[in-house]
Design an enzyme around this catalytic site. Structure first.
Site, short mmCIF file in Angstrom:
data_model
loop_
_atom_site.label_atom_id
_atom_site.label_comp_id
_atom_site.label_asym_id
_atom_site.label_seq_id
_atom_site.Cartn_x
_atom_site.Cartn_y
_atom_site.Cartn_z
N ASP A 54 0.81 -1.22 0.00
CA ASP A 54 0.00 0.00 0.00
C ASP A 54 0.85 1.28 0.00
O ASP A 54 0.43 2.30 0.52
CB ASP A 54 -0.95 0.04 1.22
CG ASP A 54 -1.75 -1.23 1.33
OD1 ASP A 54 -2.25 -1.69 0.29
OD2 ASP A 54 -1.87 -1.77 2.45
N GLY A 71 -4.08 -4.49 -4.28
CA GLY A 71 -5.07 -3.54 -4.77
C GLY A 71 -4.37 -2.24 -5.09
O GLY A 71 -3.79 -1.61 -4.21
N HIS A 72 -4.33 -1.89 -6.36
CA HIS A 72 -3.69 -0.64 -6.76
C HIS A 72 -4.76 0.34 -7.19
O HIS A 72 -5.56 0.04 -8.06
CB HIS A 72 -2.74 -0.87 -7.95
CG HIS A 72 -1.54 -1.65 -7.59
ND1 HIS A 72 -0.66 -2.17 -8.51
CD2 HIS A 72 -1.05 -2.00 -6.39
CE1 HIS A 72 0.31 -2.81 -7.89
NE2 HIS A 72 0.10 -2.72 -6.60
P1 IMP Z 1 -2.25 -12.86 1.98
O1 IMP Z 1 -1.33 -12.30 0.95
O2 IMP Z 1 -3.70 -12.67 1.64
O3 IMP Z 1 -1.93 -14.27 2.32
O4 IMP Z 1 -2.04 -12.04 3.34
C1 IMP Z 1 -0.82 -12.09 4.07
C2 IMP Z 1 -0.48 -10.76 4.67
O5 IMP Z 1 -0.16 -9.86 3.62
C3 IMP Z 1 -1.62 -10.09 5.45
O6 IMP Z 1 -1.07 -9.34 6.52
C4 IMP Z 1 -2.24 -9.14 4.43
O7 IMP Z 1 -2.90 -8.06 5.03
C5 IMP Z 1 -0.98 -8.69 3.70
N1 IMP Z 1 -1.22 -8.24 2.33
C6 IMP Z 1 -1.44 -9.00 1.24
N2 IMP Z 1 -1.58 -8.24 0.15
C7 IMP Z 1 -1.45 -6.96 0.55
C8 IMP Z 1 -1.44 -5.70 -0.15
O8 IMP Z 1 -1.60 -5.61 -1.37
N3 IMP Z 1 -1.26 -4.61 0.62
C9 IMP Z 1 -1.05 -4.68 1.97
N4 IMP Z 1 -1.01 -5.83 2.62
C10 IMP Z 1 -1.21 -6.96 1.94
#
Ligand code: IMP
Length: 424
Positions: A12, A39-40
């Site tokens: 983010d 998410g961009h």
């Molecule tokens: P996962 O990628 O859904 O398995 O989540 C693992 C960790 O990465 C969690 O703490 C999520 O909140 C974080 N996370 C995954 N994708 C993003 C992103 O695009 N932005 C911020 N945090 C992310």
């Protein structure tokens, strides 16, 4: 110049905007890791686009977008995203969006397994996005995943899903979650896969030909360095290599093809999900949330906010090989009279310049701060480095000194033109 853009914090960081900016001079924009956990948000010509899997180059005409082998691809999510883009007037043709036939496919049971794993962890849960990312990468590493190439022949896919479900259903049953039949899985994804198959190809020769012809390839990293499965705050990480090397292993374009690494960080720190965040601060979180800022693009969750942490950034600059820093949302700090920068951690009475590895040390890490005066001025109208208040320049210069990489871009608002290019 082939370039990789990486997040240096916990995701983010506003990478989408920097990618969008650099896309103007790129021929190809590629993704090499992550999935629709990312998410961009890109604002172009007053329209807001939220992208999860599609590289943000799609917003431009005549750019090729590539989803590489290292991405885990949710076919239903991707089709929804394509549909939304088309409704917004963006064309997403098979010539414009190429998807690697080696990319692993997120299937409905992966999302359920993600939920089951989180439930089993209880208070130690990772706080995942519940998009099935971890289980899909786990299947890849366990060599029981399905790749897009497997779906070119549905009978082959059927056999592989049969094998996988034997074990997955057992686990889901144990957690009281719904189980699946192979037909249910296939029915759930068939329309999406059929829609996507014209985009599916071997992208490696395309990338290499572009490289050899001197075209410009831009890699758009997802998540951030502290979510990297090797270098992040393990186990509170995502399941891919979010750092610069992931661009190569996730696309087939070798490391020596990539000449520039732009590391993107906010002028402060945020995190979503669980895990250590030494500079987290309630006052800063409340300040941003009160301004309607720092809510996640993918899950809508309020992000945890804190002061700039140069201990994290120092490591991130090293492992990514950052050549240029892009500091985003500098204007977020416009109304703060005193700014704190974390320069080291105190762990059990010892000073540490780099993040620890052990879970226990992370829990004990407390920030050692330096204070700088804020600028208390609106920076959103500045269009050059010299138009930034002196105290803002001082803050950014101190960041460079502390992490060892020059600031080349400064984001001071959501619009395309609110990106200052720092002249060398
Ligand atoms: P996962 O990628 O859904 O398995 O989540 C693992 C960790 O990465 C969690 O703490 C999520 O909140 C974080 N996370 C995954 N994708 C993003 C992103 O695009 N932005 C911020 N945090 C992310």
């Amino acid at each position: 110049m082939n370039t990789t853009i990486c997040g240096l914090q916990w995701g983010d960081e506003g990478k989408g905007k920097i990618v969008d900016y650099l896309t103007e001079s790129a021929d190809i924009v590629a993704r090499g890791q992550g999935g629709n956990n990312a998410g961009h948000t890109v604002i172009a010509n007053g329209t807001k686009y939220v992208l999860h899997l599609v590289p943000s180059g799609i917003l431009w005409e005549n750019k090729t977008c590539v989803i590489g082998n290292g991405v885990v691809m949710d076919p239903v999510g991707l089709c929804q995203e394509i549909q939304t883009l088309e409704e917004q007037g963006i064309s997403v043709s098979p010539q414009k969006l190429l998807i690697s036939d080696r990319a692993h496919v997120v299937l409905p049971y992966h999302r359920e397994l993600d939920a089951a794993r989180e439930a089993a962890l209880g208070k130690n849960k990772i706080g995942t996005t519940k998009r099935g990312i971890g289980p899909t990468y786990a299947d890849k590493a366990n060599r029981i995943g399905l790749r897009l190439a497997d779906f070119r022949d549905e009978e082959e896919a059927r056999e592989l899903i049969d094998i996988r479900l034997a074990e997955a259903n057992e686990l889901l049953e144990r957690h009281g979650l719904p189980t699946f039949t192979t037909d249910e899985v296939l029915d759930a994804v068939r329309p999406a896969i059929t829609r996507l198959l014209p985009h599916v190809t071997n992208v490696i020769p395309t990338l290499h030909a572009a490289w050899k012809e001197g075209q410009t390839i831009l890699f758009e990293g997802a998540q951030g360095s502290l979510l990297d499965i090797d270098f992040g705050t393990y186990p509170f990480v995502t399941s891919s290599n979010t750092t610069a090397g992931g661009a190569s292993t996730g696309s087939g374009l070798p490391p020596n093809a990539i000449e520039r690494v732009i590391g993107v960080c906010k002028a402060y720190t945020t995190r979503v999900g669980s895990g250590p965040m030494p500079t987290e601060n309630e006052d800063i979180s409340a300040y941003f949330h009160a301004r309607g800022m720092e809510f996640g693009a993918t899950t809508g969750r309020a992000r945890r906010c804190g002061w700039l942490d140069t201990v994290l950034l120092r490591l991130a600059v090293m492992v990514n090989g950052v050549t240029d820093l892009a500091v985003t949302i500098l204007d977020g700090l416009d109304e703060r009279d005193v700014l704190k920068i974390c320069v080291a951690y105190d762990i059990g009475g010892e000073r540490h310049e780099f993040p620890p590895s052990s879970r226990k040390d992370w829990e004990k890490a407390t920030p050692i701060y330096e204070e700088m005066p804020g600028w208390l001025e609106d920076t959103t109208k500045a269009r050059s480095w010299s138009e930034l208040p002196q105290n803002a320049q001082n803050y950014l210069n101190r960041l460079t000194e502390l992490v060892g990489a020059p600031v080349s871009f400064v984001g001071n608002g959501p619009e395309r033109e609110q990106t200052i290019i720092v002249e060398k």
